[in-house]
Design a protein around this motif. Sequence first.
Motif, short mmCIF file in Angstrom:
data_model
loop_
_atom_site.label_atom_id
_atom_site.label_comp_id
_atom_site.label_asym_id
_atom_site.label_seq_id
_atom_site.Cartn_x
_atom_site.Cartn_y
_atom_site.Cartn_z
N MET A 177 43.24 26.04 32.33
CA MET A 177 44.13 27.05 32.90
C MET A 177 43.95 27.14 34.42
O MET A 177 44.92 27.22 35.17
CB MET A 177 43.83 28.40 32.25
N ALA A 178 42.69 27.11 34.87
CA ALA A 178 42.42 27.20 36.31
C ALA A 178 42.98 26.00 37.05
O ALA A 178 43.53 26.14 38.16
CB ALA A 178 40.90 27.32 36.54
N SER A 179 42.85 24.82 36.49
CA SER A 179 43.36 23.61 37.15
C SER A 179 44.88 23.65 37.25
O SER A 179 45.46 23.11 38.20
CB SER A 179 42.90 22.37 36.41
N ARG A 180 45.53 24.28 36.29
CA ARG A 180 46.99 24.35 36.31
C ARG A 180 47.50 25.34 37.36
O ARG A 180 48.52 25.12 38.00
CB ARG A 180 47.53 24.75 34.93
N VAL A 181 46.77 26.46 37.52
CA VAL A 181 47.25 27.49 38.43
C VAL A 181 46.83 27.23 39.87
O VAL A 181 47.38 27.82 40.81
CB VAL A 181 46.74 28.88 37.98
N ALA A 182 45.87 26.34 40.08
CA ALA A 182 45.33 26.13 41.43
C ALA A 182 46.42 25.81 42.45
O ALA A 182 46.37 26.28 43.59
CB ALA A 182 44.29 25.02 41.41
N ALA A 183 47.40 25.01 42.07
CA ALA A 183 48.42 24.55 43.01
C ALA A 183 49.45 25.62 43.34
O ALA A 183 50.22 25.45 44.29
CB ALA A 183 49.12 23.32 42.45
N PHE A 184 49.47 26.71 42.59
CA PHE A 184 50.49 27.74 42.78
C PHE A 184 49.89 28.97 43.46
O PHE A 184 48.82 29.44 43.09
CB PHE A 184 51.12 28.12 41.44
N ASP A 185 50.60 29.49 44.44
CA ASP A 185 50.08 30.55 45.30
C ASP A 185 50.28 31.92 44.65
O ASP A 185 51.07 32.74 45.12
CB ASP A 185 50.76 30.49 46.66
N ILE A 186 49.58 32.17 43.54
CA ILE A 186 49.67 33.46 42.87
C ILE A 186 48.27 34.00 42.64
O ILE A 186 47.28 33.26 42.64
CB ILE A 186 50.42 33.37 41.52
N SER A 187 48.18 35.31 42.44
CA SER A 187 46.90 35.96 42.22
C SER A 187 46.33 35.59 40.86
O SER A 187 47.06 35.41 39.89
CB SER A 187 47.04 37.48 42.32
N VAL A 188 45.00 35.50 40.79
CA VAL A 188 44.31 35.16 39.56
C VAL A 188 43.26 36.22 39.28
O VAL A 188 42.55 36.65 40.18
CB VAL A 188 43.63 33.77 39.67
N LEU A 189 43.16 36.65 38.02
CA LEU A 189 42.12 37.57 37.59
C LEU A 189 41.23 36.85 36.59
O LEU A 189 41.68 36.43 35.52
CB LEU A 189 42.72 38.82 36.95
N ILE A 190 39.95 36.69 36.94
CA ILE A 190 38.99 36.02 36.08
C ILE A 190 38.12 37.07 35.42
O ILE A 190 37.48 37.87 36.11
CB ILE A 190 38.11 35.03 36.89
N THR A 191 38.09 37.09 34.10
CA THR A 191 37.29 38.05 33.36
C THR A 191 36.17 37.34 32.63
O THR A 191 36.26 36.14 32.33
CB THR A 191 38.14 38.84 32.36
N GLY A 192 35.11 38.07 32.34
CA GLY A 192 33.97 37.50 31.63
C GLY A 192 32.71 38.26 31.96
O GLY A 192 32.64 38.97 32.97
N GLU A 193 31.69 38.09 31.13
CA GLU A 193 30.43 38.79 31.35
C GLU A 193 29.76 38.32 32.64
O GLU A 193 30.06 37.25 33.15
CB GLU A 193 29.51 38.55 30.16
#
Length: 476
Positions: A177-193
């Motif tokens: 998922m991260a590799s797919r969104v990297a090229a697009f200039d949109i905000s990302v929210l990463i969740t996890g412990e």
Amino acid sequence: MSKLPIILVIDDERQSQEALRRVLGDEFQVLTASNAEEAENVLDQEMVHAILCDQRMPGMQGVDFLRNVRERWPDPVRMIISGYTASEDIIAGINEAGIYQYITKPWEPDELIRTIREGLRLWQLQNASAQASLDLKVAPAMLESQVAQKTSRLKRAHHFDRIAHAPHSPLTEAIDMASRVAAFDISVLITGESGTGKELLARAIHYNSPRGTKPFVVENCGALPDQLLESELFGCKKGAFTGAYEDRIGLFEQADGGTIFLDEIGETSPAFQVKLLRVLQEGEIRPLGARLTRKVDVRVIAATNRNLEQDVHDKHFRRDLYYRLAAFPIHIPPLRDRPDDITILTKRLLADTARNFGKTVTHLSPAAMALLSAYDWPGNVRELMNEMQRMVALAEAPIIGPELLSPRIRHRQPTASASQPQGQSLREQVDLLEARILAETLQRHHWNISRVAEELGLSRVGLRAKLARHGLERPD
């Protein structure tokens, strides 16, 4: 330099000239001028190595004078010394006059001498290298080459393939998922412990995006009160609040054109969330104490170990800000849900730690690996990294045995349902399973060799041979 370096001090106050002459006179040849005209006469007659110029002078500002010096006498190292620290003056000095250092009054003698020494060292290096320009800038071709090499190294170091995981790990989906969104200039929210590697994934997104050659800056939003956090992110003017002793350029402005990583975003207060939402909506910031706003072009990657959707439902986090940040959510599963990753991570962390510590540790015994695989790692990858550093620091042999494991791991009851790591040979998996069974049985019987041998259908001699082969030793 065969003789004392020549420093030209330009200040309209004789007292300031004399103070600088007294401090610098033992190490440098100090020439003085009271205004721009006198200074130009000196520059026409002397080979000056560095210029120390006051900012506020009658007739011409220091930055304006040094801008002219840059055009006519590009060799000397140019420095401003002033009791005023307006950010506009500093920016103009750096960008237009090619100023090496902006020194504030009152200055410390030792610090002033050190700064001048460093400037003169730069002067020597630049004159000694045919590749460097005399204007304190590296030749464009060399600079482009260096930037390209550094960018290439960063991209390789933070490529998605460098994130250690097994072929069928649950982490694979997050990386994809991260590799797919990297090229697009949109905000990302990463969740996890905590400790799962959210910042590592954020760096991979940045360095594999079109913004990869621009800055990547990080802020832990849960570590500061609102006012300091606002100052850190948006900047402040001198005197904006108690402790604001100088103008500060905020991280959003430093990250202009690049990416800002906001960790622990869920810990921010509702009041700060309103201010952050405005920045994201308008694409502009206003430093604390400033009247005007500044445009910034920044990609935001946020991270949290909280359930923000639940926080939104409970009115602890603004819904509009959540949807601004979570344009593309990515979840990193905890290490306990990725048992196949433990062996791969352990091998990489062991190699990196041994190299950094300068030790010849090569691998872990099957018994030690069995105990690591059976542990549930509440602190995730960060806890595993700390454990590897501890073991390597204690190790006195190339192979690490279970006796070096922390007590909480060594004495933990292994779970029978723990899956076997993939990507290993049948012999390696059998050895790992045998070591795990032995460790579990020994712990259950408190290292009573007779009972363990009886339960496993082994002779005492045969049991001791297996313990020796797997490096299992009774803990103190």
